[in-house]
Design a protein around this motif. Structure first.
Motif, short mmCIF file in Angstrom:
data_model
loop_
_atom_site.label_atom_id
_atom_site.label_comp_id
_atom_site.label_asym_id
_atom_site.label_seq_id
_atom_site.Cartn_x
_atom_site.Cartn_y
_atom_site.Cartn_z
N ARG A 352 0.83 -1.21 0.00
CA ARG A 352 0.00 0.00 0.00
C ARG A 352 0.87 1.26 0.00
O ARG A 352 0.49 2.27 -0.61
N PHE A 353 2.00 1.21 0.64
CA PHE A 353 2.92 2.35 0.67
C PHE A 353 3.37 2.71 -0.74
O PHE A 353 3.30 3.88 -1.15
N TYR A 354 3.81 1.75 -1.51
CA TYR A 354 4.30 2.04 -2.85
C TYR A 354 3.18 2.48 -3.79
O TYR A 354 3.42 3.27 -4.72
N ALA A 355 1.98 1.99 -3.55
CA ALA A 355 0.84 2.40 -4.38
C ALA A 355 0.29 3.76 -3.97
O ALA A 355 -0.60 4.29 -4.63
N GLY A 356 0.82 4.33 -2.86
CA GLY A 356 0.32 5.62 -2.38
C GLY A 356 -1.03 5.50 -1.71
O GLY A 356 -1.79 6.47 -1.68
N ARG A 357 -1.32 4.32 -1.12
CA ARG A 357 -2.62 4.09 -0.51
C ARG A 357 -2.50 3.69 0.96
O ARG A 357 -3.29 2.89 1.47
N SER A 358 -1.51 4.22 1.67
CA SER A 358 -1.32 3.87 3.07
C SER A 358 -2.55 4.26 3.89
O SER A 358 -3.07 5.37 3.76
N THR A 359 -2.99 3.35 4.75
CA THR A 359 -4.13 3.62 5.62
C THR A 359 -3.67 4.38 6.87
O THR A 359 -2.46 4.51 7.13
N ALA A 360 -4.63 4.83 7.66
CA ALA A 360 -4.29 5.50 8.92
C ALA A 360 -3.53 4.54 9.83
O ALA A 360 -2.56 4.93 10.50
N ALA A 361 -3.92 3.26 9.84
CA ALA A 361 -3.21 2.26 10.65
C ALA A 361 -1.79 2.05 10.13
O ALA A 361 -0.85 1.88 10.93
N ASP A 362 -1.63 2.06 8.81
CA ASP A 362 -0.29 1.95 8.23
C ASP A 362 0.60 3.09 8.69
O ASP A 362 1.76 2.89 9.09
N ARG A 363 0.07 4.30 8.62
CA ARG A 363 0.87 5.47 8.99
C ARG A 363 1.28 5.39 10.46
O ARG A 363 2.43 5.70 10.82
N LEU A 364 0.36 4.97 11.30
CA LEU A 364 0.66 4.83 12.73
C LEU A 364 1.74 3.77 12.93
O LEU A 364 2.66 3.96 13.73
N ARG A 365 1.64 2.66 12.21
CA ARG A 365 2.62 1.58 12.37
C ARG A 365 4.00 2.03 11.90
O ARG A 365 5.01 1.70 12.53
N VAL A 366 4.08 2.76 10.80
CA VAL A 366 5.37 3.22 10.30
C VAL A 366 6.06 4.13 11.32
O VAL A 366 7.28 4.09 11.50
N LEU A 367 5.27 4.94 12.01
CA LEU A 367 5.84 5.92 12.93
C LEU A 367 6.02 5.40 14.35
O LEU A 367 6.62 6.08 15.18
N SER A 368 5.49 4.22 14.63
CA SER A 368 5.57 3.70 15.99
C SER A 368 6.88 2.94 16.21
O SER A 368 7.58 2.59 15.25
N GLY A 369 7.19 2.68 17.48
CA GLY A 369 8.41 1.95 17.81
C GLY A 369 9.62 2.84 17.82
O GLY A 369 9.55 4.07 17.72
N LYS A 370 10.78 2.22 17.94
CA LYS A 370 12.03 2.97 18.00
C LYS A 370 12.31 3.58 16.64
O LYS A 370 12.43 2.88 15.64
N PRO A 371 12.45 4.90 16.56
CA PRO A 371 12.67 5.53 15.26
C PRO A 371 14.08 5.26 14.73
O PRO A 371 15.01 5.08 15.51
N PRO A 372 14.23 5.21 13.40
CA PRO A 372 15.56 4.97 12.81
C PRO A 372 16.42 6.22 12.76
O PRO A 372 17.53 6.18 12.25
N VAL A 373 15.89 7.35 13.23
CA VAL A 373 16.63 8.61 13.29
C VAL A 373 16.49 9.18 14.69
O VAL A 373 15.54 8.84 15.42
N PRO A 374 17.40 10.06 15.13
CA PRO A 374 17.27 10.67 16.46
C PRO A 374 15.93 11.40 16.61
O PRO A 374 15.48 12.10 15.69
N VAL A 375 15.28 11.24 17.78
CA VAL A 375 13.95 11.78 17.98
C VAL A 375 13.91 13.29 17.79
O VAL A 375 13.04 13.83 17.09
N PHE A 376 14.85 14.00 18.42
CA PHE A 376 14.82 15.45 18.32
C PHE A 376 15.11 15.92 16.89
O PHE A 376 14.55 16.91 16.42
#
Length: 395
Positions: A352-376
């Protein structure tokens, strides 16, 4: 064209323009169409690829007219310390096959090569030669142009079509191999096995500058192929510089494209995936939408597509935010961590990400957990504006 107004003038014979002309011709064969392209062939020198799940049945049916390469056994990705095979089918279309199909499917008089348009208006186009062609509907499908109203970075790439001396043994595409030196950008190598002895190998960078060093990239492809054990002759290739849009004032950008009443589609009108720079699913959807409304007056179609462009900008805001994190929160040599973490997520989310159809749950999942970049750094990136997309393209 004998001085009479034609029904549809499509300016730009690339993917968006060609698909638009073809979709309208198939739906309305009685309409008089002209497709204007400044170059010698349609489609330029490109290769477009997409996942099988990117398109609905109508889009897949339109693309079925083109000869393309298909892989139905999944694809691979590789990052430092992590590799994965995903199950989605993958497709790829070469511009030479695009050109061949367009010449076969469109009436010969509809294709106007070596016809650079110098001026567009809602009621026709003027060529550099001075010829004026009146049209009921004018569709602008020309390439993206950098703008101070948009922000972001750049995707640079060099692709090589290789014929190997012996079978290369690769059975699935490698969509991302980031186990390579990063060279101050997010770098990965993308490989398509076109036949048992042909490969398309592309070196790609998410970079802050659009400067493309052809010699350096060619040498890096040499080293990659040598490391993979692929030896042979080069039979083709391409280079490109694409925008990765992370923000900006879309209303100001759109107003600057020209006078109202012209239908605008393709990358210039903003119909891209902001993070991947993919255009094919949106070009297909727009072509079919144009075909559905081709009998309407030009100003009504233009208004419809203006609304589509604004809706697309709003719908893809999440991807622009991820782009700001990629460019402005991660050090260039560690940008690969953003995609490396993403590819650990569930496969339907990836599709869904590549098709440009990410759902609200997808967006939340992508942003949840330990981030791959420094938080600040991520917070600063999300609150910041980013760099203007005003660089000149490399020649």
């Amino acid at each position: 064209m004998n001085g009479r107004a034609i029904d549809l003038a499509v300016v730009g014979g690339g993917l968006a323009g060609g698909l638009s002309a073809l979709a309208v011709h198939r739906a309305h064969p009685e309409m008089q169409i002209a497709l204007f392209e400044a170059g010698e062939t349609l489609g330029g020198n490109h290769r477009w690829s997409w996942f099988g799940s990117d398109l609905d049945p109508a889009g897949a049916e339109l693309l079925s007219l083109y000869r393309r390469t298909e892989w139905n056994q999944g694809y691979d990705v590789a990052f430092p310390g992590y590799q994965r095979t995903l199950g989605a089918g993958y497709r790829s279309l070469a511009s030479s096959d695009f050109d061949e199909t367009m010449r076969r499917e469109l009436p010969p008089q509809a294709i106007r090569l070596r016809s650079r348009v110098s001026q567009l208006s809602p009621d026709g186009v003027t060529l550099e030669s001075g010829e004026r062609i009146a049209a009921r509907v004018v569709v602008d499908c020309r390439d993206f142009e950098p703008s101070p109203h948009l922000r972001g970075g750049w995707q640079l790439f060099m692709g090589r079509h290789l014929r190997s001396r012996e079978p290369h043994g690769l059975t699935r595409p490698i969509i991302m191999d980031a186990r390579v030196h990063q060279h101050g950008a997010y770098r990965f190598v993308y490989t398509l096995p076109l036949s048992p002895d042909e490969l398309f190998v592309e070196d790609t960078y998410y970079a802050d500058s659009p400067e493309l060093d052809r010699d350096a990239l060619s040498q890096r492809i040499d080293r990659y192929c040598e490391a993979m054990g692929w030896r042979g002759e080069t039979i083709g290739g391409e280079t490109g510089v694409l925008p990765v849009i992370t923000g900006g004032d879309f209303a100001a950008y759109h107003t600057g494209l020209g006078e109202p009443g012209i239908v605008r589609s393709g990358a210039r009108a903003g119909f891209t995936h902001p993070l991947t720079s993919y255009t094919l699913p949106f070009a297909i959807a727009n072509a079919l939408e144009l075909a559905r409304h081709a009998h309407l007056p030009g100003d009504r179609i233009a208004n419809l597509f203006d609304h589509r462009a604004r809706d697309h900008w709003r719908a893809t805001g999440f991807y622009r935010s991820l782009g700001r994190m990629l460019f402005d929160a991660a050090r260039p040599e560690e940008r690969y961590r953003v995609f490396g973490r993403f590819y650990r997520l569930r496969e339907p989310l990836v599709e869904r990400f590549y098709a440009g159809r990410s759902t609200a749950a997808d967006r939340l999942r992508v942003l949840s957990g330990k981030p791959p970049v420094p938080v600040f750094a991520a917070i600063r990136a999300l609150l910041g504006k980013g760099s203007p997309l005003v660089h000149e393209r490399s020649q």
